[in-house]
Design a protein around this motif. Sequence first.
Motif, short mmCIF file in Angstrom:
data_model
loop_
_atom_site.label_atom_id
_atom_site.label_comp_id
_atom_site.label_asym_id
_atom_site.label_seq_id
_atom_site.Cartn_x
_atom_site.Cartn_y
_atom_site.Cartn_z
N ASP A 25 46.48 36.39 27.55
CA ASP A 25 47.69 35.98 26.82
C ASP A 25 48.37 34.80 27.50
OD1 ASP A 25 47.27 37.99 24.97
OD2 ASP A 25 48.71 39.38 25.88
N ASN A 26 48.43 34.83 28.83
CA ASN A 26 49.02 33.71 29.56
C ASN A 26 48.22 32.43 29.36
OD1 ASN A 26 51.17 35.17 30.62
ND2 ASN A 26 50.06 35.74 32.48
N LEU A 27 46.90 32.56 29.40
CA LEU A 27 46.07 31.37 29.21
C LEU A 27 46.22 30.84 27.79
CD1 LEU A 27 43.67 29.91 30.97
CD2 LEU A 27 42.31 30.72 29.05
N ASN A 28 46.30 31.73 26.81
CA ASN A 28 46.49 31.29 25.42
C ASN A 28 47.76 30.47 25.28
OD1 ASN A 28 44.19 32.78 24.88
ND2 ASN A 28 45.26 34.46 23.88
N ALA A 29 48.82 30.90 25.96
CA ALA A 29 50.07 30.15 25.90
C ALA A 29 49.96 28.82 26.62
CB ALA A 29 51.20 30.99 26.50
N LEU A 30 49.26 28.79 27.75
CA LEU A 30 49.10 27.55 28.50
C LEU A 30 48.28 26.52 27.74
CD1 LEU A 30 48.48 28.99 32.07
CD2 LEU A 30 50.43 27.62 31.34
N ALA A 38 43.42 24.48 29.78
CA ALA A 38 43.25 25.91 30.00
C ALA A 38 41.87 26.33 29.51
CB ALA A 38 44.34 26.69 29.27
N LEU A 39 41.09 26.98 30.36
CA LEU A 39 39.71 27.35 30.04
C LEU A 39 39.48 28.82 30.35
CD1 LEU A 39 37.93 24.28 31.69
CD2 LEU A 39 38.38 24.60 29.24
N SER A 40 38.84 29.53 29.42
CA SER A 40 38.54 30.94 29.59
C SER A 40 37.02 31.13 29.73
CB SER A 40 39.05 31.73 28.38
OG SER A 40 38.69 33.09 28.48
N TYR A 41 36.60 31.67 30.87
CA TYR A 41 35.19 31.93 31.15
C TYR A 41 34.92 33.43 31.11
CZ TYR A 41 34.96 27.20 33.23
OH TYR A 41 35.01 25.84 33.47
N GLY A 42 33.98 33.85 30.29
CA GLY A 42 33.54 35.24 30.28
C GLY A 42 32.48 35.46 31.35
N ILE A 43 32.72 36.44 32.23
CA ILE A 43 31.76 36.72 33.30
C ILE A 43 30.93 37.96 32.95
CG2 ILE A 43 32.97 35.50 35.13
CD1 ILE A 43 33.28 39.29 34.58
#
Length: 217
Positions: A25-30, A38-43
């Motif tokens: 949620d924080n990354l979505n806002a950023l 802002a980048l989201s990596y699935g591990i």
Amino acid sequence: MLPSKLVVVELFQSQGCSSCPPAEDNLNALADVPGVLALSYGITYWDGLGWKDTFATDAYTERQWRYAHHHQRDTVWTPQVYINGHTDLVGTNRAQLNEVIHQAQSAGPAIAWPAGDRVDVAASPGHYEASDVWLVRYDPRTLHVPVGGGENSGRTLDQRNVVRELVHLGEWKGNDAAFSLPAPSQPGLDTAVLVQVQGGGDILSAALQEVRDTSGP
């Protein structure tokens, strides 16, 4: 005020991790903040615990491990955030994230896009460590992901700026350099290029080129 250079915020998370949605949620806002990439990596190391992350790849897990090794650590965890490859923290604390972003510094080479399939990294005075040039392509949409198992079973997660491609383009050693970009694997992805000290070091420069799918009505 935000730093004048683009600040790269990288979240390492898994759809199967119950601690990760607040960080997401924080990354979505950023993702809406000017001057922030802002980048989201699935591990993948959560994949055997009840739910296989639909966007995770070994390449993203390896990127997190490169950071760990560079910082002389023997473990990785979620939800972990790196700011410009330099400072890491738990991604659930928005105030702490904002503080580190505001303090972030970078002084690397200029990055230019003379064509859609090419990127130029300019020469810079002074001494720079050998650096990698990375192509990152990510989905800028908010994706609504239903989770059918694991700690988040039954929830629908909102994920934004999900990384779908991470490609090593080559090295930058302080001189003018040009790099060809491969065609994207799917339409609608945005494109960024990072210049980063080899082995999981600091991100010296980053630049964004928005590429949208215009084939629709």
